[in-house]
Scaffold this motif. Structure first.
Motif, PDB file in Angstrom:
ATOM      1  N   ILE A  23     -36.077 -17.444  -2.726  1.00 31.54           N
ATOM      2  CA  ILE A  23     -34.890 -18.297  -2.715  1.00 31.54           C
ATOM      3  C   ILE A  23     -35.008 -19.331  -3.824  1.00 31.54           C
ATOM      4  CG2 ILE A  23     -34.373 -17.987  -0.258  1.00 31.54           C
ATOM      5  CD1 ILE A  23     -35.725 -20.616   0.303  1.00 31.54           C
ATOM      6  N   VAL A  24     -33.910 -19.992  -4.136  1.00 28.67           N
ATOM      7  CA  VAL A  24     -33.902 -20.937  -5.251  1.00 28.67           C
ATOM      8  C   VAL A  24     -34.867 -22.085  -4.986  1.00 28.67           C
ATOM      9  CG1 VAL A  24     -31.580 -20.378  -6.015  1.00 28.67           C
ATOM     10  CG2 VAL A  24     -31.891 -22.100  -4.236  1.00 28.67           C
ATOM     11  N   SER A  25     -35.389 -22.659  -6.055  1.00 27.48           N
ATOM     12  CA  SER A  25     -36.441 -23.671  -5.931  1.00 27.48           C
ATOM     13  C   SER A  25     -35.966 -24.939  -5.245  1.00 27.48           C
ATOM     14  CB  SER A  25     -36.989 -24.019  -7.324  1.00 27.48           C
ATOM     15  OG  SER A  25     -35.957 -24.533  -8.150  1.00 27.48           O
ATOM     16  N   PHE A  26     -34.675 -25.183  -5.271  1.00 29.33           N
ATOM     17  CA  PHE A  26     -34.139 -26.403  -4.676  1.00 29.33           C
ATOM     18  C   PHE A  26     -33.551 -26.167  -3.289  1.00 29.33           C
ATOM     19  CE2 PHE A  26     -31.248 -24.547  -7.839  1.00 29.33           C
ATOM     20  CZ  PHE A  26     -30.207 -24.130  -7.020  1.00 29.33           C
ATOM     21  N   ALA A  27     -33.860 -25.017  -2.681  1.00 31.98           N
ATOM     22  CA  ALA A  27     -33.243 -24.643  -1.406  1.00 31.98           C
ATOM     23  C   ALA A  27     -33.521 -25.650  -0.299  1.00 31.98           C
ATOM     24  CB  ALA A  27     -33.723 -23.254  -0.981  1.00 31.98           C
ATOM     25  N   GLY A  28     -34.757 -26.130  -0.212  1.00 35.08           N
ATOM     26  CA  GLY A  28     -35.108 -27.044   0.865  1.00 35.08           C
ATOM     27  C   GLY A  28     -34.347 -28.348   0.788  1.00 35.08           C
ATOM     28  N   ALA A  29     -34.311 -28.962  -0.411  1.00 34.73           N
ATOM     29  CA  ALA A  29     -33.580 -30.214  -0.579  1.00 34.73           C
ATOM     30  C   ALA A  29     -32.090 -30.003  -0.349  1.00 34.73           C
ATOM     31  CB  ALA A  29     -33.832 -30.784  -1.969  1.00 34.73           C
ATOM     32  N   ALA A  30     -31.561 -28.864  -0.815  1.00 36.91           N
ATOM     33  CA  ALA A  30     -30.146 -28.566  -0.593  1.00 36.91           C
ATOM     34  C   ALA A  30     -29.843 -28.479   0.896  1.00 36.91           C
ATOM     35  CB  ALA A  30     -29.770 -27.258  -1.300  1.00 36.91           C
ATOM     36  N   GLN A  31     -30.755 -27.862   1.640  1.00 38.45           N
ATOM     37  CA  GLN A  31     -30.544 -27.748   3.088  1.00 38.45           C
ATOM     38  C   GLN A  31     -30.555 -29.118   3.754  1.00 38.45           C
ATOM     39  OE1 GLN A  31     -29.309 -25.220   4.681  1.00 38.45           O
ATOM     40  NE2 GLN A  31     -30.912 -24.092   5.736  1.00 38.45           N
ATOM     41  N   PHE A  32     -31.435 -30.005   3.299  1.00 40.33           N
ATOM     42  CA  PHE A  32     -31.445 -31.374   3.826  1.00 40.33           C
ATOM     43  C   PHE A  32     -30.085 -32.033   3.610  1.00 40.33           C
ATOM     44  CE2 PHE A  32     -36.122 -31.430   4.052  1.00 40.33           C
ATOM     45  CZ  PHE A  32     -36.325 -32.278   5.135  1.00 40.33           C
ATOM     46  N   ALA A  33     -29.525 -31.886   2.394  1.00 45.36           N
ATOM     47  CA  ALA A  33     -28.245 -32.509   2.081  1.00 45.36           C
ATOM     48  C   ALA A  33     -27.130 -31.939   2.951  1.00 45.36           C
ATOM     49  CB  ALA A  33     -27.920 -32.313   0.604  1.00 45.36           C
ATOM     50  N   LEU A  34     -27.097 -30.630   3.082  1.00 45.80           N
ATOM     51  CA  LEU A  34     -26.059 -29.982   3.884  1.00 45.80           C
ATOM     52  C   LEU A  34     -26.153 -30.392   5.350  1.00 45.80           C
ATOM     53  CD1 LEU A  34     -23.785 -27.794   4.087  1.00 45.80           C
ATOM     54  CD2 LEU A  34     -25.621 -26.163   4.599  1.00 45.80           C
ATOM     55  N   ARG A  35     -27.368 -30.360   5.886  1.00 49.41           N
ATOM     56  CA  ARG A  35     -27.547 -30.685   7.304  1.00 49.41           C
ATOM     57  C   ARG A  35     -27.213 -32.152   7.587  1.00 49.41           C
ATOM     58  NH1 ARG A  35     -32.603 -29.392   7.807  1.00 49.41           N
ATOM     59  NH2 ARG A  35     -33.501 -31.459   7.970  1.00 49.41           N
ATOM     60  N   THR A  36     -27.595 -33.037   6.659  1.00 53.91           N
ATOM     61  CA  THR A  36     -27.307 -34.455   6.860  1.00 53.91           C
ATOM     62  C   THR A  36     -25.805 -34.729   6.812  1.00 53.91           C
ATOM     63  OG1 THR A  36     -29.440 -35.077   5.902  1.00 53.91           O
ATOM     64  CG2 THR A  36     -27.746 -36.774   5.981  1.00 53.91           C
ATOM     65  N   ALA A  37     -25.110 -34.081   5.883  1.00 49.27           N
ATOM     66  CA  ALA A  37     -23.687 -34.351   5.698  1.00 49.27           C
ATOM     67  C   ALA A  37     -22.817 -33.634   6.718  1.00 49.27           C
ATOM     68  CB  ALA A  37     -23.261 -33.952   4.292  1.00 49.27           C
ATOM     69  N   LEU A  38     -23.136 -32.364   7.016  1.00 47.07           N
ATOM     70  CA  LEU A  38     -22.241 -31.558   7.838  1.00 47.07           C
ATOM     71  C   LEU A  38     -22.880 -31.002   9.102  1.00 47.07           C
ATOM     72  CD1 LEU A  38     -20.426 -29.551   4.997  1.00 47.07           C
ATOM     73  CD2 LEU A  38     -19.651 -31.625   6.158  1.00 47.07           C
TER      74      LEU A  38
ATOM     75  N   VAL B 279     -24.871 -28.407   9.450  1.00 46.45           N
ATOM     76  CA  VAL B 279     -24.961 -26.943   9.476  1.00 46.45           C
ATOM     77  C   VAL B 279     -26.036 -26.489   8.492  1.00 46.45           C
ATOM     78  CG1 VAL B 279     -22.581 -26.613  10.232  1.00 46.45           C
ATOM     79  CG2 VAL B 279     -23.089 -26.767   7.782  1.00 46.45           C
ATOM     80  N   ARG B 280     -26.243 -25.168   8.431  1.00 48.36           N
ATOM     81  CA  ARG B 280     -27.333 -24.625   7.624  1.00 48.36           C
ATOM     82  C   ARG B 280     -26.873 -23.410   6.842  1.00 48.36           C
ATOM     83  NH1 ARG B 280     -32.493 -26.099   9.850  1.00 48.36           N
ATOM     84  NH2 ARG B 280     -32.285 -27.280  11.773  1.00 48.36           N
TER      85      ARG B 280
ATOM     86  N   LEU C  71     -20.445 -21.234  12.576  1.00 49.55           N
ATOM     87  CA  LEU C  71     -20.032 -19.842  12.764  1.00 49.55           C
ATOM     88  C   LEU C  71     -19.378 -19.296  11.499  1.00 49.55           C
ATOM     89  CD1 LEU C  71     -18.670 -20.065  16.408  1.00 49.55           C
ATOM     90  CD2 LEU C  71     -20.608 -18.666  15.648  1.00 49.55           C
ATOM     91  N   VAL C  72     -18.584 -20.120  10.822  1.00 48.50           N
ATOM     92  CA  VAL C  72     -17.980 -19.667   9.575  1.00 48.50           C
ATOM     93  C   VAL C  72     -19.044 -19.531   8.495  1.00 48.50           C
ATOM     94  CG1 VAL C  72     -16.224 -20.125   7.828  1.00 48.50           C
ATOM     95  CG2 VAL C  72     -15.789 -20.758  10.203  1.00 48.50           C
ATOM     96  N   PHE C  73     -20.010 -20.456   8.453  1.00 50.49           N
ATOM     97  CA  PHE C  73     -21.124 -20.327   7.506  1.00 50.49           C
ATOM     98  C   PHE C  73     -21.876 -19.021   7.739  1.00 50.49           C
ATOM     99  CE2 PHE C  73     -20.531 -24.493   5.902  1.00 50.49           C
ATOM    100  CZ  PHE C  73     -21.348 -24.647   4.800  1.00 50.49           C
ATOM    101  N   ASP C  74     -22.098 -18.688   8.999  1.00 51.07           N
ATOM    102  CA  ASP C  74     -22.867 -17.484   9.324  1.00 51.07           C
ATOM    103  C   ASP C  74     -22.089 -16.202   9.064  1.00 51.07           C
ATOM    104  OD1 ASP C  74     -24.950 -19.091  10.139  1.00 51.07           O
ATOM    105  OD2 ASP C  74     -24.449 -18.985  12.264  1.00 51.07           O
TER     106      ASP C  74
ATOM    107  N   LEU D  93     -25.895 -28.483  -8.917  1.00 54.39           N
ATOM    108  CA  LEU D  93     -24.731 -28.745  -8.087  1.00 54.39           C
ATOM    109  C   LEU D  93     -24.425 -27.493  -7.284  1.00 54.39           C
ATOM    110  CD1 LEU D  93     -22.831 -30.742 -10.749  1.00 54.39           C
ATOM    111  CD2 LEU D  93     -23.099 -31.543  -8.401  1.00 54.39           C
ATOM    112  N   ILE D  94     -24.406 -27.659  -5.966  1.00 53.86           N
ATOM    113  CA  ILE D  94     -24.304 -26.528  -5.054  1.00 53.86           C
ATOM    114  C   ILE D  94     -22.965 -26.569  -4.336  1.00 53.86           C
ATOM    115  CG2 ILE D  94     -25.481 -25.230  -3.248  1.00 53.86           C
ATOM    116  CD1 ILE D  94     -27.180 -25.858  -5.728  1.00 53.86           C
ATOM    117  N   ALA D  95     -22.225 -25.470  -4.389  1.00 53.92           N
ATOM    118  CA  ALA D  95     -20.976 -25.354  -3.653  1.00 53.92           C
ATOM    119  C   ALA D  95     -21.273 -25.047  -2.193  1.00 53.92           C
ATOM    120  CB  ALA D  95     -20.105 -24.256  -4.270  1.00 53.92           C
ATOM    121  N   LEU D  96     -20.250 -25.101  -1.351  1.00 47.69           N
ATOM    122  CA  LEU D  96     -20.465 -24.907   0.084  1.00 47.69           C
ATOM    123  C   LEU D  96     -20.951 -23.507   0.434  1.00 47.69           C
ATOM    124  CD1 LEU D  96     -17.557 -26.805   1.879  1.00 47.69           C
ATOM    125  CD2 LEU D  96     -19.940 -27.486   1.607  1.00 47.69           C
ATOM    126  N   ASP D  97     -20.726 -22.529  -0.432  1.00 49.57           N
ATOM    127  CA  ASP D  97     -21.220 -21.181  -0.140  1.00 49.57           C
ATOM    128  C   ASP D  97     -22.655 -20.973  -0.601  1.00 49.57           C
ATOM    129  OD1 ASP D  97     -20.878 -21.133  -2.868  1.00 49.57           O
ATOM    130  OD2 ASP D  97     -19.567 -19.385  -2.909  1.00 49.57           O
ATOM    131  N   GLY D  98     -23.310 -22.041  -1.086  1.00 49.81           N
ATOM    132  CA  GLY D  98     -24.703 -21.950  -1.512  1.00 49.81           C
ATOM    133  C   GLY D  98     -24.883 -21.596  -2.965  1.00 49.81           C
TER     134      GLY D  98
END
Length: 382
Positions: free
Chosen positions: A356-371, A373-374, A25-28, A102-107
């Protein structure tokens, strides 16, 4: 952190799920969400919502950033993603080059580096780059995702024809180097997830095809790649689809593979490189043999016809470097799929959404696996 669930009991798992709901909810609604809003959206009590937020603040995932407008009573405290500490590392490996971000939590991307290599020095050049990144940012790394061409189970590179790796335990090797969990991601799976983000649509079944140095495919169901028992879903580049005198030699050593007809080098010549932009690809198209482009479109159309008859997807999306080929090429592919086999239906074919950025898909995998969320397309926009 939220990804540590191995030994949680039932009550702890429930709380972990509620933490993820609150964090999403905070991400959204970063910069406008409140504790009261989380309580309303989740159905939790105000005390429970406040407890969840306190834990997220303590983990440096969420921060208080001000107060909401008054509605007649005490003004609520506004919550936002805390982008000041935790980082995700994304590494996109290709045949001759790599891109790390390197991606911060705000993308947002706070650091990027590109390297080039040959097959002889690739491993050392990659590890040297990652060593530099680990020395500078290692204390802030939450997780890393490494996107690569080839089959992987998330830990081991089962086979990558382009990188000449077989049964390589790359995740463990890089995790030791980086001091953070590492996830390996197939490049086509990552692109398919990026398409889900960019299009804003994750419902139903989608067949996604990548065109670049190689050709691959994946199927997503409600935005998630479907995995087979052998982690080989979508490895279609070396399936024979051209026969007789028209069959050309393939890098794998066989003849008539889909990649030998429909990969970008097969159609545009050896001058193609995946680092090219759309304008550079268009320049190659102008000097390419039209017969090779048509042959590639026919071969790709045949494969799409077979796959859609088997999988019954809602749509087919072609990504990778195919954007540079334009609608003319897609029209050739569509012409080959115009008359579906009896008993099946024609499925629409379109190009990837992009934006969107070229690494968006891999970044989403990392975020979803760790936390769990999306990010949204706005957070990962180019």
């Amino acid at each position: 952190m939220l990804y540590a669930e191995d030994e949680l009991d039932g009550q702890a798992l429930v709380r972990r799920g509620n933490l993820r709901r609150a964090l999403q909810l905070v991400f959204d609604n970063s910069g406008s969400e409140t504790r009261a809003g989380i309580a309303r959206a989740t159905g939790l009590t105000a005390a429970t919502a406040s407890s969840l937020v306190a834990e997220l603040i303590d983990q440096r995932l969420v921060a208080e950033v001000g107060q909401a407008a008054s509605t007649g009573g005490k003004r609520a405290t506004v919550l936002a993603i805390d982008a000041t500490h935790h980082l995700f590392l994304v590494v996109v490996l290709r045949y001759a080059d790599a891109h790390a971000a390197l991606i911060a939590l705000d993308g947002s991307s706070i650091y990027e580096e590109r390297i080039v290599y040959t097959s002889e020095d690739r491993d050392q050049v990659i590890r040297t780059m990652l060593g530099r990144i680990a020395n500078r940012f290692g204390a802030r790394l939450l997780a890393a995702a490494v996107q690569l061409p080839g089959a992987t189970d998330g830990r081991v590179v089962l086979e990558s024809v382009q990188l000449e790796w077989v049964d390589l335990p790359l995740a463990d090797e890089l995790s030791e180097l980086l001091g953070a969990p590492v996830l390996l991601v197939n490049d086509v799976d990552a692109e398919a997830v990026a398409e889900t983000i960019a299009s804003g649509s994750s419902g139903g079944r989608r067949l996604f095809l990548h065109m670049g140095i190689g050709v691959g495919a994946t199927v997503t169901l409600d935005g998630e790649p479907e995995a087979g028992p052998h982690a080989r879903m979508g490895e279609i580049g070396h399936v024979r689809v051209v026969f007789g005198d028209e069959a050309r030699a393939c890098p794998c050593g066989r003849r008539g593979c889909l990649e030998s007809a429909a990969s970008m080098p097969a159609m545009l010549g050896p001058g193609f490189d995946e680092g090219m932009d759309a304008a550079q690809v268009r320049a190659l198209i102008e000097s390419a043999d039209p017969a090779l482009l048509a042959g590639g479109a026919i071969a790709l159309g045949r494969v799409i016809t077979m796959l859609t008859a088997m999988l019954d997807p809602g749509e087919v999306v072609i990504g990778g470097s195919a954007a540079g080929l334009g609608e003319e090429f897609l029209d050739l592919v569509r012409a080959e799929t115009e008359l579906p086999p009896s008993g099946t239906v024609r499925v629409s074919v379109r190009g990837a959404t992009g934006g969107i950025v070229s690494f968006a898909g891999a970044a989403q995998f990392a975020l979803r696996t760790a936390l769990g969320v999306r990010w949204s397309a706005a957070q990962l926009a180019e």
